[in-house]
Design a protein around this motif. Structure first.
Motif, mmCIF file in Angstrom:
data_model
loop_
_atom_site.group_PDB
_atom_site.id
_atom_site.type_symbol
_atom_site.label_atom_id
_atom_site.label_comp_id
_atom_site.label_asym_id
_atom_site.label_seq_id
_atom_site.Cartn_x
_atom_site.Cartn_y
_atom_site.Cartn_z
ATOM 1 N N GLY A 103 0.824 -1.221 0.000
ATOM 2 C CA GLY A 103 0.000 0.000 0.000
ATOM 3 C C GLY A 103 0.847 1.255 0.000
ATOM 4 N N TYR A 104 2.152 1.071 -0.039
ATOM 5 C CA TYR A 104 3.112 2.182 -0.011
ATOM 6 C C TYR A 104 4.174 1.911 -1.076
ATOM 7 N N PRO A 105 4.975 2.937 -1.400
ATOM 8 C CA PRO A 105 6.061 2.682 -2.348
ATOM 9 C C PRO A 105 6.932 1.518 -1.870
ATOM 10 N N SER A 106 7.468 0.795 -2.857
ATOM 11 C CA SER A 106 8.278 -0.383 -2.512
ATOM 12 C C SER A 106 9.368 -0.552 -3.555
ATOM 13 N N GLN A 107 10.602 -0.446 -3.132
ATOM 14 C CA GLN A 107 11.715 -0.559 -4.091
ATOM 15 C C GLN A 107 11.738 -1.936 -4.732
ATOM 16 N N ALA A 108 11.262 -2.917 -4.012
ATOM 17 C CA ALA A 108 11.235 -4.274 -4.592
ATOM 18 C C ALA A 108 10.243 -4.333 -5.749
ATOM 19 N N GLU A 109 9.237 -3.468 -5.725
ATOM 20 C CA GLU A 109 8.228 -3.464 -6.787
ATOM 21 C C GLU A 109 8.687 -2.673 -8.001
ATOM 22 N N SER A 110 9.413 -1.588 -7.783
ATOM 23 C CA SER A 110 9.696 -0.708 -8.926
ATOM 24 C C SER A 110 10.892 0.207 -8.703
ATOM 25 N N GLU A 111 11.608 0.478 -9.803
ATOM 26 C CA GLU A 111 12.734 1.426 -9.751
ATOM 27 C C GLU A 111 12.225 2.858 -9.556
ATOM 28 N N HIS A 112 10.924 3.035 -9.732
ATOM 29 C CA HIS A 112 10.345 4.385 -9.588
ATOM 30 C C HIS A 112 10.059 4.712 -8.123
ATOM 31 N N ASP A 113 10.202 3.733 -7.239
ATOM 32 C CA ASP A 113 9.848 3.939 -5.829
ATOM 33 C C ASP A 113 11.103 4.162 -4.999
ATOM 34 N N VAL A 114 10.984 5.073 -4.017
ATOM 35 C CA VAL A 114 12.138 5.367 -3.161
ATOM 36 C C VAL A 114 11.789 5.159 -1.686
ATOM 37 N N ILE A 115 10.953 6.043 -1.115
ATOM 38 C CA ILE A 115 10.700 6.019 0.327
ATOM 39 C C ILE A 115 9.682 4.939 0.672
ATOM 40 N N GLU A 116 10.061 4.004 1.511
ATOM 41 C CA GLU A 116 9.146 2.930 1.911
ATOM 42 C C GLU A 116 8.555 3.201 3.298
ATOM 43 N N ASN A 117 9.116 4.152 4.002
ATOM 44 C CA ASN A 117 8.656 4.467 5.356
ATOM 45 C C ASN A 117 7.324 5.220 5.291
ATOM 46 N N SER A 118 6.345 4.737 6.024
ATOM 47 C CA SER A 118 5.019 5.363 5.961
ATOM 48 C C SER A 118 4.859 6.443 7.031
ATOM 49 N N HIS A 119 5.924 6.790 7.706
ATOM 50 C CA HIS A 119 5.844 7.859 8.706
ATOM 51 C C HIS A 119 5.925 9.201 7.980
ATOM 52 N N ALA A 120 5.038 10.111 8.347
ATOM 53 C CA ALA A 120 4.889 11.370 7.613
ATOM 54 C C ALA A 120 6.060 12.323 7.859
ATOM 55 N N SER A 121 6.143 13.336 6.992
ATOM 56 C CA SER A 121 7.021 14.502 7.132
ATOM 57 C C SER A 121 8.489 14.207 6.885
ATOM 58 N N THR A 122 8.777 13.158 6.145
ATOM 59 C CA THR A 122 10.185 12.802 5.907
ATOM 60 C C THR A 122 10.663 13.190 4.506
ATOM 61 N N ALA A 123 9.739 13.343 3.537
ATOM 62 C CA ALA A 123 10.147 13.449 2.127
ATOM 63 C C ALA A 123 11.077 14.629 1.869
ATOM 64 N N LEU A 124 10.853 15.749 2.540
ATOM 65 C CA LEU A 124 11.686 16.926 2.255
ATOM 66 C C LEU A 124 13.116 16.708 2.731
ATOM 67 N N SER A 125 13.278 15.980 3.826
ATOM 68 C CA SER A 125 14.639 15.687 4.300
ATOM 69 C C SER A 125 15.347 14.745 3.343
ATOM 70 N N TYR A 126 14.626 13.725 2.884
ATOM 71 C CA TYR A 126 15.212 12.843 1.866
ATOM 72 C C TYR A 126 15.633 13.676 0.647
ATOM 73 N N ALA A 127 14.731 14.590 0.262
ATOM 74 C CA ALA A 127 14.990 15.395 -0.943
ATOM 75 C C ALA A 127 16.234 16.246 -0.765
ATOM 76 N N ASP A 128 16.374 16.844 0.400
ATOM 77 C CA ASP A 128 17.552 17.690 0.655
ATOM 78 C C ASP A 128 18.828 16.870 0.517
ATOM 79 N N GLY A 129 18.817 15.703 1.113
ATOM 80 C CA GLY A 129 20.004 14.852 1.048
ATOM 81 C C GLY A 129 20.269 14.347 -0.355
#
Ligand SMILES: Cc1ncc(C[n+]2csc(CCOP(=O)(O)OP(=O)(O)O)c2C)c(N)n1
Ligand SMILES: CC(=O)[C@@H](O)[C@H](O)COP(=O)(O)O
Ligand SMILES: [Mg+2]
Length: 635
Positions: A103-129
């Protein structure tokens, strides 16, 4: 020959890019039909409202950017179904099933998926890094596109990240804010009202468009009239111009854009790409858009509706009373007796059972947004002020507020009660949603008391005991789903309930929380094999009862059963207590192995790990019959 739908013709973003703009509304309609069908019939739940709201947005994202070279990062990830459909995964009949689509992104499913963690408010930090990494690796031409909801923007990490992203002027970060004005319920707080102001300026955009259409580009009217009209435009701009909070941060801002106007979103995203520096594209959407029952669901906009009738939108009511119901009812009763009791939620008023308390005591209920760290430390502030806060969160989200519980609450011995719903294996929501770490991490919080009720009766008792503690923090944890039938005690030793005592004292089973019911059933089988068994429920798993070592000393082996990670959990605490008391009886722990659990039903996962009456009985019987001490189950 069945007609291939537009959606079926799309195997990846390249196919999507080849579609003509006029084909996109049909594609959006097909996607919405699939989403409603898939979620309404999914026995494993699913997120409908969030995904219906991002159909046009996601189509535009994949037409403008080049995933996976450009990285689209979904915050929380519950709104990535459309992304999955457009990147070659359309078998939504397996949604959230073991071995099926996550029900969430999964790298095992697709090269288009990155973040598998379903905890909110993380995407911008990933993006910065990620943007920094691309720059260092000479891949600075790759775009990093975090996609974040207005709810997730109320999480502190998001602002830590924005502060850093704004400093990276030469990094290609395009932040897409999906602003539907909701987490589950309407998003709260100053930021929410600011975003609402920006939404209001949609009028501003239309007003500007109107002026652009009426005010000729070249002054074919006299210069006076031309100046007057532009004066009006400037006036509107000044009055309605969005208070430039984001621009004050040093971020370019584009918007607000109608997030259901695919062409407008594409246009804005292309404009954002051209900036070549960090930019926010603020899109206004409606959660549940395109499906009236979801659009009209005031409470949660079909965030996670469970099974429902697609034709009518009627949700199929949950059959049984849940642990959450039991907690909700008892808290309301406590609220009547204790005017100092206040309740805090992190944007999950209904899911954590606080809605009834809010209804009864609105002035004593606080929704702080998706901000668990703030929730716990503001609870410390409330406790300093003489209140007894009850902070209700899902167990997995408490991980985020560990330091606040340790240093802002426990260090000051403040009377805060943290209620952990969804503790233990949750299953369908995948690895980051299992509440499998709380009884491990809480072991190291000095002065914190942790209760694990085995059934609804004990939940009531233990909640009252917890809220009655005035000299330090308490935590109470219970699982997802139907509340356990009453498991009566036959005796008490110290503060522990004895549930079974049969035959010789071969095995002492210490069962935490709902594992008590499991152990009582297992004991019947163990007893039938001629093995003496005692089952106790400690009720408070921290600190353990002083009578436990003495009780253990009367047995040949101790088996601890917990719906928690085996590492550092109750089993390890029991072993430590016996060592400290010089009781030389082996302890074997039956719990969740030290690994992340793929999504599957809770019952299936518990079976796989031997945390069922049959599994437990088999292990204990076999080991004892071989006159061996019990081998831990590793699965
Ligand atoms: C740290 C954390 N707390 C709570 C949740 C539970 N949760 C899942 S989705 C959601 C609402 C998210 O709102 P928003 O970011 O606006 O996305 P939308 O659902 O509106 O698309 C919440 C609170 C979570 N996933 N992570
Ligand atoms: C995405 C998220 O964190 C929540 O929506 C979660 O999926 C809800 O879980 P429950 O269905 O157990 O309430
Ligand atoms: Mg939202």
């Amino acid at each position: 020959m069945t007609r291939v739908t537009l959606l079926e013709s799309i195997r990846g973003p390249e196919d999507l890019k080849r579609l003509a703009p006029e084909q996109l509304p049909q594609l959006a309609g097909e996607i919405r039909d699939l989403l409603v069908t898939a979620v309404s019939t999914s026995k494993n739940g699913g997120h409908l409202g969030p995904n219906l709201g991002v159909v046009e947005l996601t189509i535009a994202l994949h037409r403008v950017f080049d995933s996976p070279r450009d990285r689209i990062l979904f915050d929380t990830g519950h709104q990535a179904y459309v992304h999955k459909l457009l990147t070659g995964r359309q078998d939504f009949g397996t949604l959230r099933q073991a071995g099926g689509l996550s029900g969430y992104p999964s790298q095992a499913e697709s090269e288009h998926d990155v973040i598998e963690n379903s905890h909110a408010s993380t995407a911008l930090s990933y993006a910065d890094g990620l943007a920094k990494a691309y720059q260092l690796r000479g891949e600075g031409d790759r775009f990093v596109v975090p996609f974040i909801g207005d709810g997730a923007l109320t999480g502190g990490m998001a602002w830590e990240a924005l502060n850093n992203i704004a400093a990276g002027k030469d990094r290609k970060v395009v932040i897409v804010v999906n602003d539907n004005g909701r987490s589950y319920s309407p998003t709260i707080g100053g930021l929410a009202s600011h975003l609402a102001d920006l939404r209001m300026t949609r009028g501003y955009e239309h007003a500007l468009d109107l002026i652009k259409r009426t005010v000729p580009r070249t002054p074919v009217v006299g210069p006076m009239a031309y100046e007057a009209l532009h004066g009006i435009k400037k006036g509107i701009k000044d009055i309605l111009q969005p208070q430039a909070m984001f621009e004050d941060l040093g971020l370019k801002y584009l918007g607000p854009i109608d997030g259901h106007d695919e062409e407008a979103v594409e246009h804005a995203l292309r404009k954002a790409k051209d900036f070549g520096e960090p930019v926010i594209v603020h899109c206004i959407t409606r959660k549940g858009f395109g499906y009236a029952p979801a659009e009209n669901d005031e409470e949660e906009a079909f965030h996670a509706p469970g099974l429902f009738d697609a034709a009518t939108g009627r949700k199929l009511a949950k059959s049984s009373r849940t642990w959450t119901n039991a907690f909700s009812e008892e808290l309301v009763a406590l609220g009547a007796e204790r005017p100092d009791v206040v309740a805090i939620t992190a944007a999950m008023l209904h899911p954590t059972g606080l809605a009834a308390f809010a209804e009864a005591y609105p002035e004593r209920t606080f929704d702080v947004g998706i901000a668990e760290q703030h929730a716990v430390t503001s609870a410390a502030g409330l406790a300093f002020g003489g209140m007894h806060p009850v902070v209700a969160v899902y167990a997995t989200f408490l991980n985020r507020a560990f330091d606040q519980l340790l240093m802002d609450v426990a260090l000051h011995r403040l009377p805060v009660t943290v209620v952990l719903d969804r503790a233990g294996v949750t299953g369908d929501d995948g690895p980051s949603h299992n509440g499998m770490w709380d009884m491990s991490i809480l072991q190291v919080v000095p002065g914190l008391r942790v209760a694990a009720p085995r059934d609804g009766v004990r939940l009531t008792e233990l909640l009252r005991e917890a809220v009655g503690v005035a000299d330090g923090p308490t935590a109470l944890r219970f699982p997802k789903g139907p509340v356990a039938e009453e498991v009566p005690a036959i005796d008490r030793v110290g503060g522990m309930d004895v549930l079974v005592r049969s035959g010789e004292r071969d095995v002492l089973i210490v069962a935490a929380g709902p594992m008590a019911g499991v152990a009582v059933e297992a004991a019947r089988t163990i007893d039938a094999h001629g093995i003496g068994v005692t089952v106790v429920d400690p009720r408070w798993v921290k600190p353990l009862d002083a009578a436990l070592p003495g009780l253990a000393a009367e047995h040949r082996v101790v088996a601890v059963v917990e719906d928690n990670c085996r590492v550092g959990g109750v089993g390890d605490a029991v072993a430590r207590a016996l060592r400290d008391a010089d009781v030389d009886v082996p302890v074997r722990t039956f719990g969740i192995p030290d690994r992340f659990l793929d999504h599957a039903k809770r019952a299936q996962l518990l079976t796989d790990m031997g945390l069922t009456p049959q599994g437990l009985a088999r292990e204990i019987t076999a080991a004892t019959a071989r006159d061996e001490v019990l081998a831990p189950t590793e699965s």
